[in-house]
Write an enzyme that holds these catalytic residues in place. Structure first.
Site: not given
Length: 383
Positions: A123, A125, A127, A132, A242-243, A363, A367
């Protein structure tokens, strides 16, 4: 465990436990040292249905509920955290988005192979400049007839080196910001799709983490996941699931820490008696066990809410936040109970401590979880 499991859930838990104890634990320390990818073990996991757990049966999946998935992942993480993160990414943030948002073509072509572990999934996402804040990503996808041309760099991609297929997000409309992000299923070997730097990590060393590079990468338009502009929604829903996966990994490692600490405390003799007899140690063990139980109930509650079709974003974030911070405290105490020996690679708690550290980061950092949770109760920032 206080939650009543169904016969099927208990059977899956026992199966995963037996596999982890027999196949993963004996070689986990060696894999940590050599960074060898656990390919043979993953093939066996594919045969057991552990790589397509929530995928429907018609696409070769096991078709089980999220609670069963969490229980199995906890057991795999108990045996080897590196193997668990590969399983978690494969199921939660690659297989599930294709299950939920993929066309029949994508399910037939990729999901069936992912579900049996014939290929592994990743996966992409994050970069280099967008962690975050995924809405600030710069990877672009420009439509060109029957293709999209992808350009950009993705960072910290778990299994990026060893996966056969990657769910990739990219901007199809910069003007729409996060609503202009789309998601694609990109196959390994697609021209213009390269693996960049392979990272050298503190923990989870048998799991590869890499940079992925897209240079005029021509992805067939039929590999679009959902519709144009759905990418951010797809990614966020994948991360919710995923969490639960990261919380489950945290539980597995924490339980391994506790069991190791108990065993050591019973055997280690100081001042003429096992250190397990001293109140200081007994209370540490009591606190560790209590925190693990609290995290387990938070995690299984989020999984149950997901299975019932309820909104579970806040609960998944609570489980991920608490469990990931909990395992770091537990690993710290496990090493403390081992004393100087806990700092040596001769004992597994040293590896557990390193493996656990990233759980509060990937993931969604702790924070970010606190932002998700506070938004749930307070709403967005007041003007």
């Amino acid at each position: 465990m206080s939650m009543q499991l169904t016969d099927e859930q208990h059977m899956i838990q026992v199966m995963a436990r037996d596999f982890a104890r027999k196949e993963l634990i004996p070689t986990a320390t060696e894999r940590d040292a050599t960074k060898e990818f656990p390919l043979e073990n993953l093939k066996k996991m594919g045969e057991l249905g552990l790589l397509g757990m929530t995928v429907p049966v018609e696409y070769n999946g096991a078709g089980v509920d999220t609670v069963s998935y969490s229980l199995a992942l906890q057991e795999i993480a108990y045996g080897c955290a590196s193997t668990a993160v590969i399983m978690s990414v494969h199921n939660s943030v690659c297989g599930e988005p294709i299950t939920r948002f993929g066309s029949e073509y994508l399910k037939e072509k990729y999901l069936k192979r992912l579900a049996i572990g014939e290929i592994l999934g990743s996966f992409a996402l994050t970069e280099p400049g967008a962690g975050s804040d995924p809405s600030s990503q710069r990877t672009t996808a420009v439509r060109d007839g029957e293709f999209y041309i992808l350009n950009g760099v993705k960072q910290f991609i778990t299994t990026g080196l060893n996966s056969g297929v990657t769910v990739v997000t990219a901007l199809t409309d910069k003007a729409r910001k996060h609503r202009g992000i789309s998601a694609f299923v990109v196959e390994k070997g697609t021209p213009g799709f390269y693996v960049g730097k392979v990272e050298d990590k503190m923990g989870l060393r048998a799991s590869d983490t890499v940079q992925l590079i897209f240079e005029d990468c021509r992805v067939p338009a039929k590999n679009l996941l959902g519709r144009e502009g759905d990418g951010f929604k797809i990614a966020m829903s994948a991360l919710d699931g995923g969490r639960i996966g990261i919380a489950s990994q945290s539980l597995g490692v924490a339980q391994a820490c506790l069991d190791a600490a108990i065993e050591y405390a019973k055997q280690r003799v100081q001042f003429g008696q096992p250190i397990a007899n001293y109140q200081g140690i007994r209370w540490m063990i009591a606190d560790m066990a209590t925190e693990i139980e609290a995290a387990r109930l938070l995690t299984l509650n989020a999984a149950t809410m997901k299975d019932r079709g309820e909104r579970f974003s806040a609960q998944a974030s609570m489980a991920k936040l608490y469990a990931s911070e909990m395992v770091n405290r537990i690993a710290y105490k496990a090493i403390q109970i081992h004393g100087g020996y806990g700092y040596l690679k001769d004992f597994p708690v040293e590896r557990f401590y390193r493996d656990a550290r990233v759980f509060t980061i990937y993931e969604g950092t702790s924070e970010i979880q606190r932002i998700v949770i506070s938004n749930h109760f307070l709403g967005p920032l007041l003007k």
